[in-house]
Write a protein that holds these residues in place. Structure first.
Motif, PDB file in Angstrom:
ATOM      1  N   VAL A  28     -17.826  36.919  56.662  1.00  0.00           N
ATOM      2  CA  VAL A  28     -17.883  37.761  57.870  1.00  0.00           C
ATOM      3  C   VAL A  28     -17.836  36.945  59.152  1.00  0.00           C
ATOM      4  CG1 VAL A  28     -19.169  39.529  56.614  1.00  0.00           C
ATOM      5  CG2 VAL A  28     -20.421  37.826  57.971  1.00  0.00           C
ATOM      6  N   GLY A  29     -17.774  35.616  59.035  1.00  0.00           N
ATOM      7  CA  GLY A  29     -17.671  34.774  60.219  1.00  0.00           C
ATOM      8  C   GLY A  29     -18.970  34.586  60.974  1.00  0.00           C
ATOM      9  N   ALA A  30     -20.108  34.763  60.302  1.00  0.00           N
ATOM     10  CA  ALA A  30     -21.399  34.600  60.976  1.00  0.00           C
ATOM     11  C   ALA A  30     -21.777  33.142  61.163  1.00  0.00           C
ATOM     12  CB  ALA A  30     -22.496  35.318  60.179  1.00  0.00           C
ATOM     13  N   ALA A  62     -25.451  33.279  63.250  1.00  0.00           N
ATOM     14  CA  ALA A  62     -25.636  34.607  63.834  1.00  0.00           C
ATOM     15  C   ALA A  62     -26.294  35.506  62.795  1.00  0.00           C
ATOM     16  CB  ALA A  62     -24.287  35.202  64.267  1.00  0.00           C
ATOM     17  N   ARG A  63     -27.062  36.467  63.279  1.00  0.00           N
ATOM     18  CA  ARG A  63     -27.731  37.379  62.347  1.00  0.00           C
ATOM     19  C   ARG A  63     -26.698  38.205  61.574  1.00  0.00           C
ATOM     20  NH1 ARG A  63     -33.267  38.831  62.934  1.00  0.00           N
ATOM     21  NH2 ARG A  63     -34.316  37.599  64.548  1.00  0.00           N
ATOM     22  N   LEU A  64     -26.942  38.364  60.294  1.00  0.00           N
ATOM     23  CA  LEU A  64     -26.082  39.228  59.491  1.00  0.00           C
ATOM     24  C   LEU A  64     -26.392  40.693  59.783  1.00  0.00           C
ATOM     25  CD1 LEU A  64     -26.191  37.413  56.032  1.00  0.00           C
ATOM     26  CD2 LEU A  64     -24.399  37.276  57.766  1.00  0.00           C
ATOM     27  N   SER A  65     -25.357  41.516  59.750  1.00  0.00           N
ATOM     28  CA  SER A  65     -25.542  42.952  59.951  1.00  0.00           C
ATOM     29  C   SER A  65     -26.261  43.565  58.755  1.00  0.00           C
ATOM     30  CB  SER A  65     -24.185  43.628  60.134  1.00  0.00           C
ATOM     31  OG  SER A  65     -23.442  43.560  58.926  1.00  0.00           O
ATOM     32  N   VAL A  66     -26.671  44.816  58.939  1.00  0.00           N
ATOM     33  CA  VAL A  66     -27.321  45.522  57.834  1.00  0.00           C
ATOM     34  C   VAL A  66     -26.365  45.631  56.642  1.00  0.00           C
ATOM     35  CG1 VAL A  66     -28.374  47.694  57.113  1.00  0.00           C
ATOM     36  CG2 VAL A  66     -28.819  46.801  59.395  1.00  0.00           C
ATOM     37  N   THR A  67     -25.088  45.932  56.928  1.00  0.00           N
ATOM     38  CA  THR A  67     -24.104  46.037  55.849  1.00  0.00           C
ATOM     39  C   THR A  67     -23.955  44.711  55.105  1.00  0.00           C
ATOM     40  OG1 THR A  67     -22.881  47.737  57.062  1.00  0.00           O
ATOM     41  CG2 THR A  67     -21.699  46.583  55.303  1.00  0.00           C
ATOM     42  N   ALA A  68     -23.877  43.607  55.858  1.00  0.00           N
ATOM     43  CA  ALA A  68     -23.749  42.296  55.225  1.00  0.00           C
ATOM     44  C   ALA A  68     -24.978  41.971  54.386  1.00  0.00           C
ATOM     45  CB  ALA A  68     -23.534  41.219  56.296  1.00  0.00           C
ATOM     46  N   GLN A  69     -26.162  42.345  54.863  1.00  0.00           N
ATOM     47  CA  GLN A  69     -27.386  42.082  54.102  1.00  0.00           C
ATOM     48  C   GLN A  69     -27.439  42.944  52.844  1.00  0.00           C
ATOM     49  OE1 GLN A  69     -29.374  39.705  54.357  1.00  0.00           O
ATOM     50  NE2 GLN A  69     -30.015  39.236  56.445  1.00  0.00           N
ATOM     51  N   VAL A  70     -26.860  44.134  52.892  1.00  0.00           N
ATOM     52  CA  VAL A  70     -26.760  44.955  51.672  1.00  0.00           C
ATOM     53  C   VAL A  70     -25.942  44.209  50.626  1.00  0.00           C
ATOM     54  CG1 VAL A  70     -25.681  47.032  50.704  1.00  0.00           C
ATOM     55  CG2 VAL A  70     -27.121  47.213  52.729  1.00  0.00           C
ATOM     56  N   GLY A  94     -22.111  32.731  51.053  1.00  0.00           N
ATOM     57  CA  GLY A  94     -20.829  33.351  50.786  1.00  0.00           C
ATOM     58  C   GLY A  94     -20.519  34.491  51.738  1.00  0.00           C
ATOM     59  N   VAL A  95     -21.491  35.364  51.965  1.00  0.00           N
ATOM     60  CA  VAL A  95     -21.283  36.499  52.863  1.00  0.00           C
ATOM     61  C   VAL A  95     -21.090  36.010  54.301  1.00  0.00           C
ATOM     62  CG1 VAL A  95     -22.358  38.554  53.850  1.00  0.00           C
ATOM     63  CG2 VAL A  95     -22.501  38.131  51.391  1.00  0.00           C
ATOM     64  N   TYR A 102     -18.816  35.839  48.880  1.00  0.00           N
ATOM     65  CA  TYR A 102     -17.650  35.692  49.746  1.00  0.00           C
ATOM     66  C   TYR A 102     -16.656  36.828  49.519  1.00  0.00           C
ATOM     67  CZ  TYR A 102     -13.626  33.607  52.081  1.00  0.00           C
ATOM     68  OH  TYR A 102     -12.578  33.383  52.923  1.00  0.00           O
ATOM     69  N   VAL A 103     -16.339  37.114  48.276  1.00  0.00           N
ATOM     70  CA  VAL A 103     -15.364  38.162  47.972  1.00  0.00           C
ATOM     71  C   VAL A 103     -15.860  39.533  48.457  1.00  0.00           C
ATOM     72  CG1 VAL A 103     -14.224  39.422  46.107  1.00  0.00           C
ATOM     73  CG2 VAL A 103     -14.345  36.930  46.037  1.00  0.00           C
ATOM     74  N   LEU A 104     -17.092  39.875  48.137  1.00  0.00           N
ATOM     75  CA  LEU A 104     -17.615  41.183  48.545  1.00  0.00           C
ATOM     76  C   LEU A 104     -17.886  41.227  50.043  1.00  0.00           C
ATOM     77  CD1 LEU A 104     -19.982  41.950  45.551  1.00  0.00           C
ATOM     78  CD2 LEU A 104     -17.722  42.880  46.008  1.00  0.00           C
ATOM     79  N   GLY A 105     -18.195  40.066  50.640  1.00  0.00           N
ATOM     80  CA  GLY A 105     -18.347  40.015  52.092  1.00  0.00           C
ATOM     81  C   GLY A 105     -17.035  40.323  52.796  1.00  0.00           C
ATOM     82  N   LEU A 106     -15.928  39.808  52.272  1.00  0.00           N
ATOM     83  CA  LEU A 106     -14.608  40.125  52.831  1.00  0.00           C
ATOM     84  C   LEU A 106     -14.327  41.620  52.717  1.00  0.00           C
ATOM     85  CD1 LEU A 106     -12.364  37.211  51.470  1.00  0.00           C
ATOM     86  CD2 LEU A 106     -13.090  37.577  53.846  1.00  0.00           C
ATOM     87  N   ALA A 107     -14.655  42.191  51.561  1.00  0.00           N
ATOM     88  CA  ALA A 107     -14.431  43.630  51.365  1.00  0.00           C
ATOM     89  C   ALA A 107     -15.253  44.469  52.331  1.00  0.00           C
ATOM     90  CB  ALA A 107     -14.746  44.005  49.924  1.00  0.00           C
ATOM     91  N   ALA A 108     -16.476  43.999  52.644  1.00  0.00           N
ATOM     92  CA  ALA A 108     -17.364  44.766  53.529  1.00  0.00           C
ATOM     93  C   ALA A 108     -16.886  44.771  54.966  1.00  0.00           C
ATOM     94  CB  ALA A 108     -18.779  44.190  53.458  1.00  0.00           C
ATOM     95  N   ARG A 109     -15.956  43.883  55.305  1.00  0.00           N
ATOM     96  CA  ARG A 109     -15.459  43.845  56.686  1.00  0.00           C
ATOM     97  C   ARG A 109     -14.504  44.983  56.981  1.00  0.00           C
ATOM     98  NH1 ARG A 109     -13.380  37.821  57.952  1.00  0.00           N
ATOM     99  NH2 ARG A 109     -12.909  38.886  59.920  1.00  0.00           N
ATOM    100  N   TYR A 110     -13.996  45.622  55.922  1.00  0.00           N
ATOM    101  CA  TYR A 110     -12.960  46.633  56.129  1.00  0.00           C
ATOM    102  C   TYR A 110     -13.441  48.013  55.703  1.00  0.00           C
ATOM    103  CZ  TYR A 110     -10.229  42.395  56.520  1.00  0.00           C
ATOM    104  OH  TYR A 110      -9.766  41.160  56.902  1.00  0.00           O
TER     105      TYR A 110
END
Length: 327
Positions: free
Chosen positions: A136-138, A91-99, A131-132, A319-327
């Motif tokens: 984020v489950g993409a 699935a496409r990553l969101s803008v936040t995930a791509q940041v 990792g991201v 992975y770690v920062l991707g988890l943080a970006a979910r919240y």
């Protein structure tokens, strides 16, 4: 009328678009900054040998490299941008995930450069995406990752074999004083290859999020690369892999030609590979053509270790920062 009198309504309606605009602006800024850093970083891999072997002056090398890098990024990078932007995840990553992806790749590349640990920017970027995406489950398109890994493993080996063959071939040609011109020409080809191959590290996220189309994203990233070449490239120009092998003009010309050919061949099929790994393979092959004593094996082993550290760090940080970006 309730919607027009309740002050919370307009703020709630307009908040999401304004936040998205701010995050998108941050993504563009990170992409341009990352491209600027890469432009400076790769001056050594592209024009370091022609300059160090006195075939071209420093500013002449940079002024030749910058526009060719921009052209390669603008017009020859579209397939790679699409693969990086949306071809690595289910699935496409969101803008936040791509940041997060671009931020991790930018930060780690800068850190490893400062620590003088040899790594591949491309491999750092790809494993930051992995990792991201996991965080984020993409979902990760593992087949695409496997195909990239095959290209990455094949490119240095192909460069090694071609570097040895071309060095022997150039030794048979009566080039005389024309070796300098040939070396500069190969550097120019490498500049185009670098733009086409490496701009997607920065601009792929812009394409994947729909922020820009491939042509515009390539041009924006290419401008960042060219700016990096011109503003910060000179101090890094001679930081090339001469410690790998004792090199002369014929060997350097062969290695540079191999680097450009291997990278452009990958780009033609929508893949991207490491400029530095292709150059290292070409230089090692050129050294082998002249005898094993010219190749410094401890240096090669240190480089191989660096190529393992970079992707592993990118995967963990993503992975770690991707988890943080979910919240």
């Amino acid at each position: 009328m309730r919607g027009s009198t309740d002050p919370r309504g307009p703020r709630r309606t307009g908040g999401a678009p304004s936040r998205l605009a701010a995050v998108t602006a941050l993504l563009v800024a990170l992409a341009v900054g990352f491209a600027w850093s890469m432009g400076a970083h790769y001056t050594g891999a592209v024009m370091g040998m022609p300059h160090a072997l006195r075939a071209i002056g420093a500013w002449q090398a940079l002024l030749l490299m910058a526009p060719l890098t921009f052209l390669g990024a603008t017009f020859a990078s579209h397939g790679v941008e699409k693969r990086v932007g949306s071809g690595l995840t289910d699935a496409r990553l969101s803008v936040t995930a791509q940041v997060v992806v671009v931020g991790v790749a930018f930060a780690l590349t800068t850190l490893f450069n400062r620590l003088r640990i040899p790594t591949s920017t491309i491999q750092i970027l790809v494993f930051a995406v992995v990792g991201v995406a996991l965080a984020v489950g993409a979902g990760v398109t593992w087949g695409a990752i496997a195909r990239l890994a095959l290209v990455w493993a094949s490119a240095p080996l192909a460069a090694l074999a071609l570097g040895a063959a071309l060095t022997r071939g150039l030794d048979l040609l009566p080039l005389g004083g024309r070796t300098g011109a040939a070396l500069v020409l190969m550097g120019a080809a490498a500049a185009v290859a670098m733009g086409a191959n490496d701009v997607a590290n920065a601009s792929g996220a812009l394409v994947g999020t729909g922020t820009l189309g491939p042509l515009a994203a390539g041009a924006v990233g290419g401008a960042g690369l060219a700016l990096g070449v011109l503003t910060w490239g000179k101090p890094l120009l001679r930081r090339v892999a001469f410690e790998i092998v004792t090199v002369d003009r014929a060997m350097a010309t062969a290695a540079q030609l191999v680097q450009a050919a291997v990278v452009l061949a990958a780009v033609a099929f929508g893949f991207f590979t490491s400029m530095n790994q292709a150059l290292v393979g070409g230089m090692a092959g050129a050294g082998l053509a002249r005898g094993r004593h010219t190749v410094h094996l401890p240096t090669l082993l240190a480089i191989l270790r660096g190529w393992v550290v970079g992707p592993a760090a990118a995967l963990a940080c993503g992975y770690v920062l991707g988890l943080a970006a979910r919240y």
